[in-house]
Design a protein around this motif. Structure first.
Motif, mmCIF file in Angstrom:
data_model
loop_
_atom_site.group_PDB
_atom_site.id
_atom_site.type_symbol
_atom_site.label_atom_id
_atom_site.label_comp_id
_atom_site.label_asym_id
_atom_site.label_seq_id
_atom_site.Cartn_x
_atom_site.Cartn_y
_atom_site.Cartn_z
ATOM 1 N N PHE A 38 -16.741 -18.701 -48.279
ATOM 2 C CA PHE A 38 -17.578 -17.855 -47.436
ATOM 3 C C PHE A 38 -18.846 -17.449 -48.177
ATOM 4 C CE2 PHE A 38 -18.942 -13.515 -46.497
ATOM 5 C CZ PHE A 38 -19.372 -13.682 -45.193
ATOM 6 N N LEU A 39 -18.679 -16.968 -49.394
ATOM 7 C CA LEU A 39 -19.840 -16.517 -50.170
ATOM 8 C C LEU A 39 -20.772 -17.679 -50.508
ATOM 9 C CD1 LEU A 39 -18.044 -14.017 -52.547
ATOM 10 C CD2 LEU A 39 -19.695 -13.449 -50.749
ATOM 11 N N TYR A 40 -20.217 -18.797 -50.921
ATOM 12 C CA TYR A 40 -21.042 -19.938 -51.335
ATOM 13 C C TYR A 40 -21.932 -20.432 -50.193
ATOM 14 C CZ TYR A 40 -22.480 -24.252 -53.589
ATOM 15 O OH TYR A 40 -23.227 -25.262 -54.148
ATOM 16 N N PHE A 41 -21.384 -20.483 -48.994
ATOM 17 C CA PHE A 41 -22.133 -21.026 -47.856
ATOM 18 C C PHE A 41 -22.811 -19.949 -47.010
ATOM 19 C CE2 PHE A 41 -19.143 -24.573 -48.690
ATOM 20 C CZ PHE A 41 -20.095 -25.552 -48.936
ATOM 21 N N SER A 42 -22.748 -18.709 -47.439
ATOM 22 C CA SER A 42 -23.355 -17.618 -46.680
ATOM 23 C C SER A 42 -24.867 -17.559 -46.915
ATOM 24 C CB SER A 42 -22.722 -16.281 -47.080
ATOM 25 O OG SER A 42 -23.199 -15.890 -48.361
ATOM 26 N N PRO A 97 -27.989 -12.594 -49.993
ATOM 27 C CA PRO A 97 -28.830 -12.712 -51.191
ATOM 28 C C PRO A 97 -27.950 -12.771 -52.455
ATOM 29 C CG PRO A 97 -29.649 -10.985 -49.741
ATOM 30 C CD PRO A 97 -28.317 -11.421 -49.188
ATOM 31 N N GLY A 98 -28.273 -13.685 -53.337
ATOM 32 C CA GLY A 98 -27.492 -13.839 -54.566
ATOM 33 C C GLY A 98 -26.147 -14.494 -54.342
ATOM 34 N N ARG A 99 -26.019 -15.223 -53.259
ATOM 35 C CA ARG A 99 -24.726 -15.821 -52.883
ATOM 36 C C ARG A 99 -24.123 -16.674 -53.989
ATOM 37 N NH1 ARG A 99 -25.001 -21.125 -51.357
ATOM 38 N NH2 ARG A 99 -27.091 -21.991 -51.248
ATOM 39 N N ILE A 100 -24.955 -17.402 -54.728
ATOM 40 C CA ILE A 100 -24.441 -18.255 -55.814
ATOM 41 C C ILE A 100 -23.818 -17.387 -56.903
ATOM 42 C CG2 ILE A 100 -25.103 -19.870 -57.655
ATOM 43 C CD1 ILE A 100 -24.951 -21.151 -54.879
ATOM 44 N N TYR A 101 -24.454 -16.263 -57.195
ATOM 45 C CA TYR A 101 -23.899 -15.350 -58.209
ATOM 46 C C TYR A 101 -22.575 -14.763 -57.744
ATOM 47 C CZ TYR A 101 -28.458 -15.678 -60.419
ATOM 48 O OH TYR A 101 -29.588 -16.146 -61.029
ATOM 49 N N TRP A 102 -22.528 -14.355 -56.474
ATOM 50 C CA TRP A 102 -21.292 -13.789 -55.931
ATOM 51 C C TRP A 102 -20.171 -14.832 -55.918
ATOM 52 C CZ3 TRP A 102 -20.556 -8.852 -55.682
ATOM 53 C CH2 TRP A 102 -21.628 -7.993 -55.496
ATOM 54 N N ALA A 103 -20.500 -16.037 -55.463
ATOM 55 C CA ALA A 103 -19.491 -17.099 -55.411
ATOM 56 C C ALA A 103 -18.995 -17.433 -56.822
ATOM 57 C CB ALA A 103 -20.059 -18.347 -54.732
ATOM 58 N N PHE A 104 -19.922 -17.526 -57.769
ATOM 59 C CA PHE A 104 -19.515 -17.819 -59.143
ATOM 60 C C PHE A 104 -18.672 -16.677 -59.703
ATOM 61 C CE2 PHE A 104 -20.056 -18.461 -63.743
ATOM 62 C CZ PHE A 104 -19.643 -19.788 -63.814
ATOM 63 N N GLY A 105 -18.999 -15.450 -59.321
ATOM 64 C CA GLY A 105 -18.197 -14.294 -59.741
ATOM 65 C C GLY A 105 -16.766 -14.384 -59.238
ATOM 66 N N VAL A 106 -16.582 -14.794 -57.990
ATOM 67 C CA VAL A 106 -15.230 -14.974 -57.441
ATOM 68 C C VAL A 106 -14.505 -16.079 -58.205
ATOM 69 C CG1 VAL A 106 -13.915 -15.733 -55.405
ATOM 70 C CG2 VAL A 106 -15.764 -14.051 -55.162
ATOM 71 N N LEU A 107 -15.213 -17.159 -58.519
ATOM 72 C CA LEU A 107 -14.623 -18.241 -59.303
ATOM 73 C C LEU A 107 -14.165 -17.734 -60.671
ATOM 74 C CD1 LEU A 107 -13.970 -21.230 -59.806
ATOM 75 C CD2 LEU A 107 -16.361 -21.531 -60.474
ATOM 76 N N SER A 119 -17.586 -27.806 -52.310
ATOM 77 C CA SER A 119 -18.816 -27.057 -51.995
ATOM 78 C C SER A 119 -20.005 -27.627 -52.771
ATOM 79 C CB SER A 119 -18.638 -25.564 -52.282
ATOM 80 O OG SER A 119 -18.524 -25.309 -53.670
ATOM 81 N N LEU A 120 -19.770 -28.036 -54.018
ATOM 82 C CA LEU A 120 -20.847 -28.633 -54.807
ATOM 83 C C LEU A 120 -21.257 -29.997 -54.245
ATOM 84 C CD1 LEU A 120 -19.636 -27.668 -58.388
ATOM 85 C CD2 LEU A 120 -21.557 -26.678 -57.126
ATOM 86 N N LEU A 121 -20.303 -30.739 -53.727
ATOM 87 C CA LEU A 121 -20.611 -32.021 -53.104
ATOM 88 C C LEU A 121 -21.424 -31.808 -51.825
ATOM 89 C CD1 LEU A 121 -20.285 -35.105 -52.837
ATOM 90 C CD2 LEU A 121 -18.139 -34.651 -51.606
ATOM 91 N N ILE A 122 -20.965 -30.905 -50.989
ATOM 92 C CA ILE A 122 -21.659 -30.642 -49.718
ATOM 93 C C ILE A 122 -23.092 -30.177 -49.969
ATOM 94 C CG2 ILE A 122 -21.710 -29.103 -47.707
ATOM 95 C CD1 ILE A 122 -18.590 -29.293 -47.752
ATOM 96 N N SER A 123 -23.286 -29.360 -50.981
ATOM 97 C CA SER A 123 -24.625 -28.843 -51.287
ATOM 98 C C SER A 123 -25.419 -29.797 -52.194
ATOM 99 C CB SER A 123 -24.523 -27.462 -51.919
ATOM 100 O OG SER A 123 -23.818 -27.526 -53.148
#
Length: 173
Positions: free
Chosen positions: A20-24, A27-37, A79-83
Motif C-alpha cells: 500500500f505504501l510503496y504504490f501510494s 509524500p515520502g512513500r518510498i521512505y515509509w515503505a522502506f521503513g516497513v521493510l 514492487s521493484l519489478l513493477i516500478s
C-alpha cells in the motif's frame, strides 16, 4: 500462541502495508515503505532471538517464519519489478529461488523431514539483500549489479542448504 510466533504473524500483515505504501501517492512513500521493510526485518531478528532465548521454538514458528520472510521479499521484489527498478531477469531469478524454497520446505516438512536452521552464510545473504534493497530504493548507481552479486550468493547458499538438508535427513533414516 507465544510472542515469537505473534511477531512472525505480524510480519504477514506488513506485506499489504508495505505494498500500500510503496504504490501510494503519500509524500515520502518510498521512505515509509522502506521503513516497513526494515521493521519486518527487525521483527524477524527479534522473534528468532526470543524463540531461542526463551526456548519457545515451535513447529508453527519453524514453518511460518521463513514463509513470512520469503513472501515479504517476493512482494518487495515484485514492487521493484513493477516500478522498473529491477530487470525482469533479476526478478525471475529471485522468484524462482524463493518459490522453490517455499514449496520445497513445505513439501519436505509435511513428509516429516527435518529442516536445516539458518546458518551464517544465509544470514549474511539476507543482510546483503537488505543492502541491495536500500541501494535500489534510493537509486544508487550500480545497485542492480550489486543485486546480481547477492542473487548469485543466494543460490550458492541455497545449494549449501540442500546439501545440509540431504546430509541431515540421510543420518536420520
Amino acid at each position: 500462541m507465544n510472542l515469537p510466533n505473534t511477531l512472525t504473524l505480524l510480519r504477514f500483515f506488513f506485506i499489504p502495508l508495505y505494498l500500500f505504501l510503496y504504490f501510494s501517492e503519500i509524500p515520502g512513500r518510498i521512505y515509509w515503505a522502506f521503513g516497513v521493510l526494515l521493521l519486518a526485518g527487525l521483527t524477524d531478528v527479534i522473534d528468532g532471538y526470543l524463540a531461542r532465548r526463551n526456548k519457545q521454538v515451535t513447529q508453527l514458528g519453524i514453518m511460518l517464519d521463513p514463509l513470512a520472510d520469503k513472501l515479504m521479499m517476493l512482494a518487495v521484489f515484485l514492487s521493484l519489478l513493477i516500478s522498473q527498478r529491477i530487470s525482469l531477469w533479476a526478478a525471475l531469478a529471485i522468484f524462482a529461488r524463493d518459490l522453490g524454497m517455499i514449496f520445497g520446505s513445505a513439501f519436505f516438512h509435511f513428509r516429516g523431514k527435518k529442516t536445516v536452521p539458518a546458518n551464517l552464510l544465509g544470514k549474511l545473504t539476507t543482510f546483503l539483500f537488505y543492502v541491495a534493497l536500500f541501494l535500489l530504493f534510493f537509486d544508487y548507481p550500480n545497485a542492480e549489479n550489486f543485486l546480481w552479486f547477492v542473487i548469485a550468493l543466494s543460490f550458492v547458499t541455497f545449494f549449501i542448504y540442500l546439501f545440509q538438508f540431504k546430509m541431515l535427513n540421510q543420518r536420520t533414516m
